[in-house]
Design an enzyme around this catalytic site. Structure first.
Site, short mmCIF file in Angstrom:
data_model
loop_
_atom_site.label_atom_id
_atom_site.label_comp_id
_atom_site.label_asym_id
_atom_site.label_seq_id
_atom_site.Cartn_x
_atom_site.Cartn_y
_atom_site.Cartn_z
N LYS A 128 0.83 -1.21 0.00
CA LYS A 128 0.00 0.00 0.00
C LYS A 128 0.87 1.26 0.00
CE LYS A 128 -1.92 -1.13 3.96
NZ LYS A 128 -1.16 -2.35 4.28
N ARG A 167 11.93 -1.68 10.64
CA ARG A 167 10.87 -1.21 11.54
C ARG A 167 10.74 -2.15 12.73
NH1 ARG A 167 5.52 0.27 8.05
NH2 ARG A 167 4.56 -0.91 9.74
P1 AP5 Z 1 4.94 -1.61 1.80
O1 AP5 Z 1 4.51 -0.77 0.64
O2 AP5 Z 1 5.78 -0.97 2.85
O3 AP5 Z 1 3.65 -2.34 2.44
P2 AP5 Z 1 2.39 -1.74 3.21
O4 AP5 Z 1 1.19 -2.39 2.64
O5 AP5 Z 1 2.42 -0.25 3.23
O6 AP5 Z 1 2.68 -2.39 4.62
P3 AP5 Z 1 2.80 -1.80 6.10
O7 AP5 Z 1 3.50 -2.85 6.89
O8 AP5 Z 1 3.40 -0.44 6.15
O9 AP5 Z 1 1.32 -1.78 6.49
P4 AP5 Z 1 0.77 -1.87 7.88
O10 AP5 Z 1 -0.64 -1.71 7.55
O11 AP5 Z 1 1.12 -3.06 8.69
O12 AP5 Z 1 1.54 -0.70 8.66
P5 AP5 Z 1 1.21 0.84 8.87
O13 AP5 Z 1 2.46 1.59 8.72
O14 AP5 Z 1 0.01 1.25 8.09
O15 AP5 Z 1 5.69 -2.91 1.21
C1 AP5 Z 1 6.23 -3.89 2.08
C2 AP5 Z 1 7.55 -4.40 1.50
O16 AP5 Z 1 7.30 -5.09 0.27
C3 AP5 Z 1 8.57 -3.29 1.15
O17 AP5 Z 1 9.85 -3.76 1.43
C4 AP5 Z 1 8.37 -3.06 -0.36
O18 AP5 Z 1 9.56 -2.60 -0.99
C5 AP5 Z 1 7.98 -4.46 -0.83
N1 AP5 Z 1 7.02 -4.46 -1.94
C6 AP5 Z 1 5.97 -3.61 -2.13
N2 AP5 Z 1 5.27 -3.95 -3.24
C7 AP5 Z 1 5.90 -5.05 -3.76
C8 AP5 Z 1 5.65 -5.89 -4.89
N3 AP5 Z 1 4.61 -5.67 -5.71
N4 AP5 Z 1 6.47 -6.94 -5.11
C9 AP5 Z 1 7.52 -7.19 -4.28
N5 AP5 Z 1 7.83 -6.43 -3.20
C10 AP5 Z 1 7.02 -5.38 -2.92
O19 AP5 Z 1 0.76 0.80 10.40
C11 AP5 Z 1 1.70 0.55 11.42
C12 AP5 Z 1 1.00 0.55 12.78
O20 AP5 Z 1 0.36 1.84 13.01
C13 AP5 Z 1 -0.16 -0.46 12.93
O21 AP5 Z 1 0.31 -1.74 13.28
C14 AP5 Z 1 -0.95 0.21 14.07
O22 AP5 Z 1 -0.31 0.05 15.31
C15 AP5 Z 1 -0.87 1.68 13.70
N6 AP5 Z 1 -1.97 2.08 12.78
C16 AP5 Z 1 -1.82 2.61 11.53
N7 AP5 Z 1 -3.03 2.85 10.98
C17 AP5 Z 1 -3.96 2.46 11.88
C18 AP5 Z 1 -5.38 2.43 11.89
N8 AP5 Z 1 -6.10 2.87 10.82
N9 AP5 Z 1 -6.00 1.97 13.00
C19 AP5 Z 1 -5.31 1.55 14.07
N10 AP5 Z 1 -3.96 1.52 14.13
C20 AP5 Z 1 -3.28 1.99 13.04
#
Ligand code: AP5
Length: 223
Positions: free
Chosen positions: A17, A166
């Site tokens: 995402k 992270r």
């Molecule tokens: P990446 O693009 O970083 O993946 P992502 O979907 O953004 O994953 P996140 O881990 O950031 O999502 P998340 O939802 O767990 O964390 P968030 O920061 O939102 O890609 C991942 C990897 O794959 C990278 O290395 C990339 O290079 C690679 N990649 C990407 N596309 C690829 C492809 N097509 N092929 C191969 N490789 C690829 O949230 C973190 C924390 O914040 C949560 O755990 C929670 O505690 C809090 N939080 C955030 N939002 C909320 C909410 N709405 N409600 C409650 N708590 C929240």
């Protein structure tokens, strides 16, 4: 695309995402709101919000709905979102989705698309274990040691800050995040399917291909 467009990226941790949101928001000149990035900035700056959410984030647990909804409200209503927004990582619960709807209703607005990044857990674990992010919280550029390595080992291509892993990219937190996704976020698929705005894309394809699918969807739309 001349009119305002509001999009949500929905999907499990590591689905890509954040990777796609950066390019798509630039291309369509809409603001990118990543709740994860905003929380990480708050934790780093040790703001009152950062102190409240730190433990949840490190454990891979969801931050309480009311804190997230207020944060998103402040951003959606800011001037930089006047052409629309791309929400990355929000909503993640039905209550957050209802909160978002209430905010949009207040301003006579609505969501255009909810794009679901469809991918299996086994593909995600390896992605997340190999992810590295820029330690500079105002950059937070994402890399992958396997699929998207930096040009210079351990350094961000953009700002040359050191790359880090992270704190929640460990097997235990990844598992917690995925279980939370299944239990609390997956019900949103039906919620948005019923509204007729859910689009599902295969997220296990190369990043370029995933991007092209999203661009095609947005460019061919009749806003
Ligand atoms: P990446 O693009 O970083 O993946 P992502 O979907 O953004 O994953 P996140 O881990 O950031 O999502 P998340 O939802 O767990 O964390 P968030 O920061 O939102 O890609 C991942 C990897 O794959 C990278 O290395 C990339 O290079 C690679 N990649 C990407 N596309 C690829 C492809 N097509 N092929 C191969 N490789 C690829 O949230 C973190 C924390 O914040 C949560 O755990 C929670 O505690 C809090 N939080 C955030 N939002 C909320 C909410 N709405 N409600 C409650 N708590 C929240």
């Amino acid at each position: 695309m001349d009119e305002k467009v509001n999009i949500v990226f929905l999907g499990p941790p590591g689905a890509g995402k954040g990777t796609q949101a950066a390019g798509i928001s630039r291309r369509f000149a809409i603001c990118h709101i990543s709740t994860g990035n905003l929380f990480r900035q708050a934790v780093e700056a040790q703001t009152p919000l950062g102190r409240q959410v730190k433990a949840y984030m490190e454990a891979g647990a969801l931050v309480p709905d009311e804190l997230v909804i207020q944060l998103v409200k402040d951003h959606i209503q800011s001037k930089r979102c006047k052409r629309g927004f791309l929400l990355d990582g929000f909503p993640r619960t039905v209550s957050q989705a209802q909160g978002l709807e209430a905010i949009l209703r207040q301003q006579g607005d609505c969501l255009r698309w909810v794009i679901y990044f469809d991918i299996q857990e086994e593909d995600l674990v390896q992605r997340l274990l190999h992810r590295r992010v820029c330690s500079n919280v105002s950059c937070q550029q994402t890399y992958n040691l396997r699929t998207f390595p930096p040009q210079q080992e351990g350094k961000c291509d953009r700002c040359h800050s050191p790359l880090i892993r992270r704190k929640d990219d460990n097997r235990e937190s990844i598992s917690t995040r995925f279980r939370d996704f299944e239990k609390k976020t997956q019900p949103l698929l039906d919620y948005y399917r019923k509204k007729g705005i859910l689009v599902q894309i295969p997220a296990n394809r190369p990043a370029k291909e995933v991007e092209e699918r999203i661009v095609r969807l947005l460019e061919n739309d009749n806003f």
